[in-house]
Design a protein around this motif. Structure first.
Motif, PDB file in Angstrom:
ATOM      1  N   THR A   1       0.839  -1.199   0.000  1.00 49.13           N
ATOM      2  CA  THR A   1       0.000   0.000   0.000  1.00 49.13           C
ATOM      3  C   THR A   1       0.870   1.243   0.000  1.00 49.13           C
ATOM      4  OG1 THR A   1      -1.651  -1.161   1.362  1.00 49.13           O
ATOM      5  CG2 THR A   1      -1.784   1.259   1.291  1.00 49.13           C
ATOM      6  N   VAL A   2       0.578   2.181  -0.895  1.00 50.10           N
ATOM      7  CA  VAL A   2       1.175   3.520  -0.828  1.00 50.10           C
ATOM      8  C   VAL A   2       0.128   4.433  -0.201  1.00 50.10           C
ATOM      9  CG1 VAL A   2       2.158   5.462  -2.096  1.00 50.10           C
ATOM     10  CG2 VAL A   2       2.533   3.109  -2.914  1.00 50.10           C
ATOM     11  N   HIS A   3       0.536   5.161   0.830  1.00 48.18           N
ATOM     12  CA  HIS A   3      -0.434   6.014   1.532  1.00 48.18           C
ATOM     13  C   HIS A   3       0.224   7.317   1.980  1.00 48.18           C
ATOM     14  CE1 HIS A   3       1.152   5.215   5.680  1.00 48.18           C
ATOM     15  NE2 HIS A   3       1.622   4.139   5.093  1.00 48.18           N
ATOM     16  N   PHE A   4      -0.614   8.317   2.174  1.00 47.52           N
ATOM     17  CA  PHE A   4      -0.124   9.546   2.788  1.00 47.52           C
ATOM     18  C   PHE A   4       0.147   9.262   4.265  1.00 47.52           C
ATOM     19  CE2 PHE A   4      -2.161  11.601  -0.894  1.00 47.52           C
ATOM     20  CZ  PHE A   4      -1.142  12.466  -1.259  1.00 47.52           C
ATOM     21  N   VAL A   5       1.187   9.898   4.786  1.00 42.81           N
ATOM     22  CA  VAL A   5       1.590   9.644   6.171  1.00 42.81           C
ATOM     23  C   VAL A   5       0.788  10.535   7.111  1.00 42.81           C
ATOM     24  CG1 VAL A   5       3.518   9.748   7.809  1.00 42.81           C
ATOM     25  CG2 VAL A   5       3.902   8.950   5.460  1.00 42.81           C
ATOM     26  N   THR A   6       0.244   9.893   8.151  1.00 39.52           N
ATOM     27  CA  THR A   6      -0.401  10.632   9.236  1.00 39.52           C
ATOM     28  C   THR A   6       0.288  10.219  10.532  1.00 39.52           C
ATOM     29  OG1 THR A   6      -2.034   8.904   9.636  1.00 39.52           O
ATOM     30  CG2 THR A   6      -2.631  10.619   8.028  1.00 39.52           C
ATOM     31  N   SER A   7      -0.147  10.801  11.644  1.00 40.90           N
ATOM     32  CA  SER A   7       0.555  10.500  12.895  1.00 40.90           C
ATOM     33  C   SER A   7       0.230   9.096  13.406  1.00 40.90           C
ATOM     34  CB  SER A   7       0.257  11.553  13.960  1.00 40.90           C
ATOM     35  OG  SER A   7      -1.111  11.713  14.078  1.00 40.90           O
ATOM     36  N   GLN A   8      -0.741   8.422  12.809  1.00 39.77           N
ATOM     37  CA  GLN A   8      -1.004   7.027  13.191  1.00 39.77           C
ATOM     38  C   GLN A   8      -0.140   6.112  12.321  1.00 39.77           C
ATOM     39  OE1 GLN A   8      -5.144   5.948  12.876  1.00 39.77           O
ATOM     40  NE2 GLN A   8      -4.831   4.013  13.918  1.00 39.77           N
ATOM     41  N   LEU A   9       0.656   5.280  12.956  1.00 37.63           N
ATOM     42  CA  LEU A   9       1.630   4.445  12.244  1.00 37.63           C
ATOM     43  C   LEU A   9       0.960   3.583  11.165  1.00 37.63           C
ATOM     44  CD1 LEU A   9       4.596   3.365  12.119  1.00 37.63           C
ATOM     45  CD2 LEU A   9       3.824   1.535  13.640  1.00 37.63           C
ATOM     46  N   ASP A  10       1.514   3.671   9.940  1.00 37.44           N
ATOM     47  CA  ASP A  10       1.040   2.856   8.813  1.00 37.44           C
ATOM     48  C   ASP A  10      -0.460   3.017   8.547  1.00 37.44           C
ATOM     49  OD1 ASP A  10       3.609   1.902   8.371  1.00 37.44           O
ATOM     50  OD2 ASP A  10       3.346   0.204   9.730  1.00 37.44           O
ATOM     51  N   HIS A  11      -0.963   4.221   8.812  1.00 36.75           N
ATOM     52  CA  HIS A  11      -2.327   4.551   8.416  1.00 36.75           C
ATOM     53  C   HIS A  11      -2.259   5.856   7.630  1.00 36.75           C
ATOM     54  CE1 HIS A  11      -3.531   1.501  11.289  1.00 36.75           C
ATOM     55  NE2 HIS A  11      -4.752   1.557  10.779  1.00 36.75           N
ATOM     56  N   GLY A  12      -3.367   6.209   7.042  1.00 39.14           N
ATOM     57  CA  GLY A  12      -3.398   7.448   6.275  1.00 39.14           C
ATOM     58  C   GLY A  12      -4.032   7.173   4.938  1.00 39.14           C
ATOM     59  N   PRO A  13      -4.513   8.223   4.270  1.00 39.79           N
ATOM     60  CA  PRO A  13      -5.239   8.061   3.014  1.00 39.79           C
ATOM     61  C   PRO A  13      -4.483   7.206   1.991  1.00 39.79           C
ATOM     62  CG  PRO A  13      -5.404  10.320   3.788  1.00 39.79           C
ATOM     63  CD  PRO A  13      -4.436   9.634   4.705  1.00 39.79           C
ATOM     64  N   ILE A  14      -5.187   6.199   1.474  1.00 44.20           N
ATOM     65  CA  ILE A  14      -4.562   5.205   0.586  1.00 44.20           C
ATOM     66  C   ILE A  14      -4.548   5.711  -0.859  1.00 44.20           C
ATOM     67  CG2 ILE A  14      -4.884   2.903  -0.415  1.00 44.20           C
ATOM     68  CD1 ILE A  14      -5.941   2.044   2.388  1.00 44.20           C
ATOM     69  N   VAL A  15      -3.370   5.742  -1.455  1.00 47.10           N
ATOM     70  CA  VAL A  15      -3.199   6.229  -2.830  1.00 47.10           C
ATOM     71  C   VAL A  15      -3.330   5.083  -3.823  1.00 47.10           C
ATOM     72  CG1 VAL A  15      -1.592   7.340  -4.426  1.00 47.10           C
ATOM     73  CG2 VAL A  15      -1.709   8.105  -2.036  1.00 47.10           C
ATOM     74  N   LEU A  16      -2.690   3.960  -3.511  1.00 47.20           N
ATOM     75  CA  LEU A  16      -2.574   2.876  -4.490  1.00 47.20           C
ATOM     76  C   LEU A  16      -2.241   1.584  -3.755  1.00 47.20           C
ATOM     77  CD1 LEU A  16      -2.199   1.971  -7.482  1.00 47.20           C
ATOM     78  CD2 LEU A  16       0.034   3.052  -7.449  1.00 47.20           C
ATOM     79  N   GLN A  17      -2.883   0.490  -4.172  1.00 51.29           N
ATOM     80  CA  GLN A  17      -2.556  -0.809  -3.587  1.00 51.29           C
ATOM     81  C   GLN A  17      -2.288  -1.828  -4.691  1.00 51.29           C
ATOM     82  OE1 GLN A  17      -6.017  -1.260  -0.833  1.00 51.29           O
ATOM     83  NE2 GLN A  17      -4.470  -1.297   0.780  1.00 51.29           N
ATOM     84  N   ALA A  18      -1.427  -2.789  -4.366  1.00 54.57           N
ATOM     85  CA  ALA A  18      -1.184  -3.919  -5.269  1.00 54.57           C
ATOM     86  C   ALA A  18      -1.415  -5.189  -4.474  1.00 54.57           C
ATOM     87  CB  ALA A  18       0.247  -3.895  -5.792  1.00 54.57           C
ATOM     88  N   ALA A  19      -2.073  -6.147  -5.096  1.00 55.54           N
ATOM     89  CA  ALA A  19      -2.357  -7.408  -4.411  1.00 55.54           C
ATOM     90  C   ALA A  19      -1.658  -8.565  -5.127  1.00 55.54           C
ATOM     91  CB  ALA A  19      -3.862  -7.654  -4.371  1.00 55.54           C
TER      92      ALA A  19
END
Ligand code: GRF
Length: 208
Positions: free
Chosen positions: A136-154
């Motif tokens: 997952t590529v995401h914008f960084v927020t102060s919550q670890l490994d969370h934040g608005p998701i830009v793109l995912q690969a499965a």
């Protein structure tokens, strides 16, 4: 031209894929610096060979996380970036530092967030019996490994997979999606509303 600063801690293969795509695809951007918190990060060699400015902010030289964060922010700001890209950067940043780069700092995490935030994602996915894993590529927020998701690969989890084989399959996808997400950012093709990111050019935000 947009200015990109990349943060690494080790091998730097994602950093390399972004640098190569940036020059090879002629993005309206430059990678202006690569900063590592580890002096021995292998990725620094590639950056130096490419003539990219490098600096080291060694977390072990600082008594507190706040002091490290302040020094890191100073090193980043010296390059006046439009975008900060965490590429295998293995330090957790405090809220003040994260806020400073709000909506202009990206991270890649080797799981299908919000599942398996934190470490040992591949092992945990296998142990949980997951049939699907990814990145997952995401914008960084102060919550670890969370934040608005830009793109995912499965990718599938195959019977007989171990941590190594699964991580290799996921990493190959990371090298495809991270440059794509960074390109979208520098081309101004990302909109975030209510915590949800849309790619305005209509490109798929899921890679299978
Ligand atoms: C990648 O799997 C990335 O998702 C994770 O750490 C690894 C870094 O690899 N955060 P590299 O340094 O980019 O090769």
């Amino acid at each position: 031209m947009k200015r990109i600063v990349i943060l690494i801690s080790g091998r730097g293969s994602n950093m390399r894929s972004i640098v190569e795509a940036c020059t090879g695809e002629g993005w309206p951007a430059h990678v202006v610096a690569v900063i590592s918190n580890r002096p021995d990060a292998a990725g620094l060699v590639f950056a130096v060979e490419r003539g990219i400015a490098t600096s080291i902010v060694d977390h072990q030289s600082f008594a507190t996380r706040d002091a490290f964060d302040a020094a890191l922010a100073q090193a980043i700001d010296a390059h006046a970036p439009d975008l900060v890209v965490m590429a295998g950067f293995m330090r957790v940043l405090g809220a003040a530092c994260v806020c400073r780069y709000e909506a202009r700092m990206l991270n890649i995490h080797p799981s299908l967030l919000p599942a398996f935030a934190g470490l040992h994602t591949h092992r945990r996915a296998i142990e949980a019996g997951c049939k699907l894993a990814g990145a997952t590529v995401h914008f960084v927020t102060s919550q670890l490994d969370h934040g608005p998701i830009v793109l995912q690969a499965a990718v599938p989890v195959l019977s007989g997979d171990d941590e190594r084989s699964l991580s290799e399959r996921v990493l190959a996808m990371e090298h495809g999606i991270y440059p794509r997400a960074v390109r979208w950012f520098v081309e101004g093709q990302l909109r975030t509303e209510g915590g949800v990111v849309t790619q305005t050019g209509g490109e798929p935000q899921l890679v299978l």
